[in-house]
Every structure is written in structure tokens, then in C-alpha cells.
Scaffold this active site. Structure first.
Site, mmCIF file in Angstrom:
data_model
loop_
_atom_site.group_PDB
_atom_site.id
_atom_site.type_symbol
_atom_site.label_atom_id
_atom_site.label_comp_id
_atom_site.label_asym_id
_atom_site.label_seq_id
_atom_site.Cartn_x
_atom_site.Cartn_y
_atom_site.Cartn_z
ATOM 1 C CG ASN A 1 -9.849 -5.547 4.778
ATOM 2 O OD1 ASN A 1 -10.157 -5.002 5.835
ATOM 3 N ND2 ASN A 1 -8.897 -5.086 4.000
ATOM 4 N NE ARG B 1 -5.783 -5.103 6.803
ATOM 5 C CZ ARG B 1 -5.907 -3.795 6.724
ATOM 6 N NH1 ARG B 1 -7.012 -3.254 6.302
ATOM 7 N NH2 ARG B 1 -4.917 -3.031 7.091
ATOM 8 C CG HIS C 1 1.200 -0.906 5.826
ATOM 9 N ND1 HIS C 1 1.815 0.323 5.777
ATOM 10 C CD2 HIS C 1 -0.075 -0.700 5.448
ATOM 11 C CE1 HIS C 1 0.949 1.228 5.360
ATOM 12 N NE2 HIS C 1 -0.219 0.635 5.173
ATOM 13 N NE ARG D 1 -2.901 7.725 7.318
ATOM 14 C CZ ARG D 1 -2.792 6.417 7.161
ATOM 15 N NH1 ARG D 1 -2.065 5.706 7.995
ATOM 16 N NH2 ARG D 1 -3.404 5.794 6.177
ATOM 17 C CD GLU E 1 -2.112 -5.472 2.766
ATOM 18 O OE1 GLU E 1 -2.073 -5.108 3.937
ATOM 19 O OE2 GLU E 1 -2.474 -4.733 1.837
#
Ligand code: AMP
Length: 396
Positions: A7, A91, A180, A241, A383
Site C-alpha cells: 500500500n 492497494r 473504502h 474533512r 483490507e
């Protein structure tokens, strides 16, 4: 069969080597500050001490060289030679409409991934650097790209289209993509297993609540609605955010003298629970401050819980029902109080929490009471394992 999962961020590289016969992690680590002074790689092999390599890493290839040496080293390693790596899973953030599923990487795929970079300029180029560096170091090992957006390619047009002029979709690919996806896919499969049901028969809502947060409505195993959009800025309130706001706020601020770059920075880095509380972007700090009576910290949490609840309500309507709600990621897996605050507002679904189960951590479990009409679960996301499973499936 051992699968290496990579990743790559712009200045970091996370990795895990998994033995796919047992699905156990053999070694994992993180290289940070790649291309910056003070680069360091932390490596941890199963049953061995954690080790730090404080070496200059100009490029991601330098980091890969260090991690591959570590993997085969007698002191810190877990394999005798790199030939024991059967495949690499990467990823990859944005697959646009091109990639509806994971894919074996070849020259054509790389070209198409480059075309998707425009939609994720901070992420996709870093992912591609990692893929190319791996190809140089392991030229005969098959590689697979696993996209964060791919799981959401099943969204119906009524959910993914913005009511903007249609030409903006045709010319600039402006639509909801969602993110996601690897996490939502993993936890929904695990939830079906935990419920002892076939995923095809279930309506689930997955709440990935971490520093970045998104919800996903999963009907019959397929994503039918999700809260992030063209970018991961949309939807819920997050660590820094803002999530969904009236889009007219942007030109309003620009007319007040803010540059577009400043507004972008405000929305991505200075908003969310950090912006409202003024305390921190870390939910632990904000929960701590709220407990001590900080009103803005409490308001930041109230907004967060409210948005999760109202989004769940919308997704129940979208799927015409729900069988199970899943909490995952940093906050979803660990915050007993946030899960309670959210579930306390879901009376209309007949949800009752099992207080004892809700106070536990770290394992997949049902946290709703036996007589709760809708099941509530905590499923630790993984993940890397999902990427490794997809990789193995494709190269088998
Ligand atoms: P993630 O992005 O999935 O790594 O999640 C990171 C977020 O989870 C951070 O804001 C953490 O504060 C939050 N988090 C982790 N552990 C806890 C906890 N025990 N209680 C509340 N929040 C937590």
C-alpha cells in the site's frame, strides 16, 4: 502460497506478507518519510522483535529493497528467498469506471490506471510508483491491483449521478465513485458469516468510522449506496474533512477573498471534528475533552453521530429495510460510547444493544441484544487480507 500486499502513499509504503494457507500475517511493516530526510522502515516478523531501519530512502524502490532484504534476512526474516513470494497485491485508490473488480496487472492495465490518476492525483501516482518498483524487483511475480472504488461500481445510476449537466459526466467523468470499498466488502462478508446467513439474502449497512469515514448500503452482497463521492471529501463529518456541505459555501468564501486552494485546504484539513471542536482530529482526544465538559468537542461528536444516524435512515429507505448494521475501523471498532450514542438514536429500527457485548473490543461479534429487531455487529476490518484473497483468487 505467500502473498505480499503493498500500500503505497506519496511518502510511505505499508506492507504485509501473508501465508494464504492459514491467512496468517508472516511479517508486516511501514516505511515512512520516503524521499524526505529521516526516512525509517519499521519491520515486524511473527515471533520476532520489531526492528527499525533508519536508512536513506530516496524512492519507493529503496524502501522495497530494504523490506525485501528484511523478509529474507536470517535475523528478521520469514522466508529463505524472494521466490517464496507467489504474488503481490497492490492497494490502488481510484479505478474510475474502468475497473469494476480487482485485476491482474499488465501494461494495458497500467496505462488505464494512469488515465484514472486525474481523479485521484494524490493517490494513484504513488500507487503506480509502487507497482513499477515491485515489477523491477520481482519481474516474474504476478501482480494484482485492488481498487478502493471497485466495490461501488454496482451503484445504480440514480445513486451515482449528480444532478449536474449530463455533459460533465460524459466529458469529465464527474459522478459518485465511493471509497473504502475493500473494507466495506470485507466486513459485509464477515458479517454474513457471523449472522449465519448467505450474503445474497441480506441487507446490510457498513459504517467504516475512522479518521476517514464512510457508510455503505449493501444489498445481496452488492454496494447500492455509499456516502463518499467523486472524492473522499463527501458524506459524513470526518477527522479533518467537512463531508457534505452546501456547495454554495465555496463560491461564497471565494467572493470573500479566500483562494480556491485555501477553501480546499479548509474543507480537507481544517474542518470535521478538528474544525468544530478546535481540540484535535483524533476522536479519542475529542471524546476526552467532551467528557471534561468541552461544549464544542461535544458538538463535534453530536454532529458526527447525527450524520451517521440520518445516513443510516436514508440507506434503510434505499434498500427498503436492513438486517444488520456493522461498525468498523478505528472509531467503529473501539469507541464504546460512539456506538452507543449512534444506536440509542436508532429506536425506529428496534435496535437494542447488549451493553456487555458492546463494551468488548478487538474481535468480530454481535453487540445487539437477542431481542433486537436489527442485528448490530463490530467487525474489525482487514483490507490487507481482502487484497491478499483477491490476489490469490486471480493468480491461482
Ligand atoms: P482509522 O482511520 O481507522 O485508523 O481510525 C483512526 C481514528 O479512530 C482516530 O480518530 C482515533 O482516535 C479513533 N480511535 C481509535 N481508538 C479509539 C478509541 N478507543 N476510542 C475512540 N476513538 C478511537
Amino acid at each position: 502460497m505467500n502473498v505480499l500486499v503493498i500500500n503505497c502513499g506519496s511518502s510511505s509504503l505499508k506492507y504485509q506478507l501473508l501465508d494464504m494457507t492459514t491467512e496468517k500475517v508472516m511479517a508486516k511493516g511501514l516505511a515512512e518519510r520516503i524521499g524526505i530526510d529521516g526516512s525509517v522502515l519499521t519491520h515486524e516478523a511473527a515471533g520476532k522483535d520489531k526492528v527499525k531501519f533508519e536508512q536513506a530512502m530516496e524512492t519507493h524502490k529503496d524502501a522495497l529493497n530494504i523490506l525485501m532484504d528484511a523478509l529474507v534476512s536470517p535475523a528478521h526474516g520469514v522466508i529463505k528467498s524472494l521466490e517464496e513470494i507467489s504474488a503481490v497485491g497492490h492497494r490502488t485508490v481510484h479505478g474510475a469506471e474502468t475497473f469494476c473488480d480487482s485485476v491482474v496487472i499488465n501494461a494495458d492495465v497500467i496505462e488505464k490506471m494512469e488515465e484514472c490518476s486525474e481523479l485521484a492525483p494524490l493517490h494513484n501516482p504513488a500507487n503506480l510508483i509502487g507497482i513499477r518498483a515491485c515489477q523491477e524487483l520481482l519481474p516474474n511475480v504476478p501482480m494484482v491491483g485492488v481498487f478502493d472504488t471497485a466495490f461501488h461500481q454496482t451503484l445504480p445510476a440514480e445513486a451515482f449521478m449528480y444532478p449536474l449537466p449530463y455533459e460533465l459526466y460524459e466529458e469529465h467523468k464527474i459522478r459518485k465513485y465511493g471509497f473504502h470499498g475493500t473494507s466495506h466488502k470485507f466486513v459485509s462478508r464477515a458479517a454474513a458469516e457471523l449472522m449465519g446467513e448467505k450474503i445474497e439474502n441480506l441487507k446490510l449497512i457498513s459504517c467504516h468510522l475512522g479518521n476517514g469515514a464512510s457508510l455503505c448500503a449493501i444489498k445481496g452482497g452488492k454496494s447500492v449506496e455509499t456516502s463518499m463521492g467523486l472524492t473522499p471529501l463527501a458524506g459524513l463529518e470526518m477527522g479533518t474533512r467537512c463531508g457534505d456541505i452546501d456547495p454554495a459555501i465555496i463560491p461564497f468564501l471565494v467572493n470573500k477573498g479566500y483562494s480556491v486552494k485555501e477553501v480546499d485546504e479548509i474543507m480537507n484539513k481544517k474542518s470535521g471534528v478538528l474544525g468544530v471542536s478546535g481540540v484535535s482530529s483524533d476522536f479519542r482526544d475529542v471524546e476526552g475533552a467532551a467528557d471534561e465538559g468541552n461544549k464544542r468537542a461535544q458538538l463535534a461528536l453530536d454532529i458526527f453521530h447525527y450524520r451517521v444516524v440520518t445516513t443510516i435512515g436514508a440507506y434503510v429507505a434505499a434498500m427498503d429495510g436492513v438486517d444488520g448494521i456493522i461498525f468498523t475501523a478505528g472509531l467503529g471498532e473501539n469507541s464504546v460510547t460512539s456506538r452507543k450514542a449512534i444506536c440509542d438514536r436508532l429506536n425506529f429500527l428496534g435496535i437494542k444493544l447488549d451493553v456487555t457485548a458492546n463494551s468488548q473490543r478487538g474481535k468480530a461479534m454481535i453487540i445487539s441484544a437477542a431481542d433486537s429487531k436489527t442485528k448490530v455487529m463490530v467487525i474489525p476490518t482487514n483490507e490487507e487480507l481482502m487484497i491478499a484473497r483477491d490476489t490469490m483468487e486471480l493468480v491461482k
